[in-house]
Design an enzyme around this catalytic site. Structure first.
Site, PDB file in Angstrom:
ATOM      1  N   PRO A  88      -8.612  -2.618   9.150  1.00 19.13           N
ATOM      2  CG  PRO A  88      -9.707  -1.828  11.209  1.00 19.13           C
ATOM      3  CD  PRO A  88      -8.647  -2.128   9.817  1.00 19.13           C
ATOM      4  CD  GLU A 115      -9.579   5.747  15.749  1.00 19.04           C
ATOM      5  OE1 GLU A 115      -9.392   5.171  16.889  1.00 19.04           O
ATOM      6  OE2 GLU A 115     -10.314   5.240  15.294  1.00 19.04           O
ATOM      7  NE  ARG A 157       1.796 -22.234   4.089  1.00 20.25           N
ATOM      8  CZ  ARG A 157       0.687 -23.192   2.729  1.00 20.25           C
ATOM      9  NH1 ARG A 157      -0.154 -22.177   2.189  1.00 20.25           N
ATOM     10  NH2 ARG A 157       0.869 -24.204   2.975  1.00 20.25           N
ATOM     11  CG  ASP A 172      -3.116 -24.887   1.664  1.00 22.82           C
ATOM     12  OD1 ASP A 172      -1.814 -24.798   2.522  1.00 22.82           O
ATOM     13  OD2 ASP A 172      -3.855 -24.397   0.819  1.00 22.82           O
TER      14      ASP A 172
HETATM   15  N1  LIG Z   1      -8.224  -6.721  10.696  1.00 20.02           N
HETATM   16  C1  LIG Z   1      -7.351  -6.151  10.026  1.00 20.02           C
HETATM   17  S1  LIG Z   1      -5.957  -6.313   8.896  1.00 20.02           S
HETATM   18  C2  LIG Z   1      -6.646  -5.018  11.181  1.00 20.02           C
HETATM   19  C3  LIG Z   1      -6.107  -3.951  11.060  1.00 20.02           C
HETATM   20  C4  LIG Z   1      -5.514  -2.900  11.829  1.00 20.02           C
HETATM   21  N2  LIG Z   1      -6.920  -3.662  12.798  1.00 20.02           N
HETATM   22  O1  LIG Z   1      -7.874  -4.385  12.258  1.00 20.02           O
END
Ligand SMILES: NC(=S)c1ccno1
Length: 242
Positions: A88, A115, A157, A172
């Site tokens: 994330p 985590e 792709r 696209d």
């Molecule tokens: N948003 C992503 S890539 C992610 C990986 C693990 N948790 O969220």
């Protein structure tokens, strides 16, 4: 392209062998290898995580296990890897990232859980290979596996021969910096809604203009950030209305 995925849930990546990606693998366009991280543990419980230094919730994935796993996986093929760690806190994965990854000989994905992975793993391999921490969106998943499925599909792709019609990838959404406009097929009228007349006119110039206008209109409404980011020279005089 060779793709390696290191994960504690290899079964989660089974869809990589289905459909378009499965056919690409069968055609030798991509080579996918899945590796169970627990194969590099040495205790009866196959421990891959431990409590975080400094306290706090959750567990962190142990550097020793990841180091042994990535050393072995990277050494298993001579092609130079780009190590990709979905997280994330990573940089945004975009169509531009997908295009860049499609030029790589090899991608090695490290799927974190809990985590995340001890930071020293990324720091260690960053001194040897390109390492990207990437995020597919501003949300938190349980692990990196779902993100790998998204990233591999977006990249594969784009590889020559994977899509039946190479123009699809060229035309696209995001390929020209805009969202794609609406698409229609038969019947001409469905539940009282007719296909826009211009699309049935056979006038290719008018059709191209209409499609461009609908793409600009949709982008202006849904993703004004994309429109603002477009280089000036990508908008022609007729586009200035948006
Ligand atoms: N948003 C992503 S890539 C992610 C990986 C693990 N948790 O969220």
């Amino acid at each position: 392209m060779r793709i390696d995925v290191v994960t504690i849930f290899p079964g989660y990546l089974a869809p990589l062998r289905e459909s378009l990606l499965g056919r690409a693998a069968d055609a030798g366009l991509i080579e996918v290898a899945l590796h169970d991280l627990r194969s590099w543990t040495h205790d009866v419980h196959q421990t891959v995580d431990d409590a975080p230094y400094g306290g706090g919730p959750g567990m962190v994935m142990r550097p020793q296990v990841w180091g042994e796993a990535l050393d072995a996986v990277i050494a298993s093929d001579s092609r130079p890897p780009r190590l990709v760690v979905p997280a994330p806190a990573g940089r945004s994965f975009t169509q531009a990232t997908a295009r860049a990854y499609a030029t790589e000989q090899r991608l090695v994905f490290a799927c974190g859980r809990y985590e995340g992975i001890d930071q020293r793993v990324v720091d260690h391999y960053s001194r040897q290979f390109p390492v990207d921490e990437v995020s597919i969106g501003d949300y938190v998943l349980v692990g990196g596996e779902a993100a790998v499925l998204v990233i591999v599909e977006a990249v594969a792709r784009l590889l020559p021969g994977v899509l039946g019609n190479p123009r699809s990838a060229a035309e696209d959404s995001f390929s020209d910096g805009l969202l794609e406009g609406p698409a229609y097929t038969r019947p001409e009228v469905w539940r009282g809604q007719a296909v826009p007349e211009v699309l049935r006119s056979g006038n290719h110039g008018a059709i191209a203009r209409w499609r461009r206008d609908r793409a600009l209109e949709r982008t202006a409404k849904r993703r004004p950030d994309l429109l603002a980011a477009l280089p000036e020279d990508r908008l022609d005089a007729a586009d200035q209305a948006f």
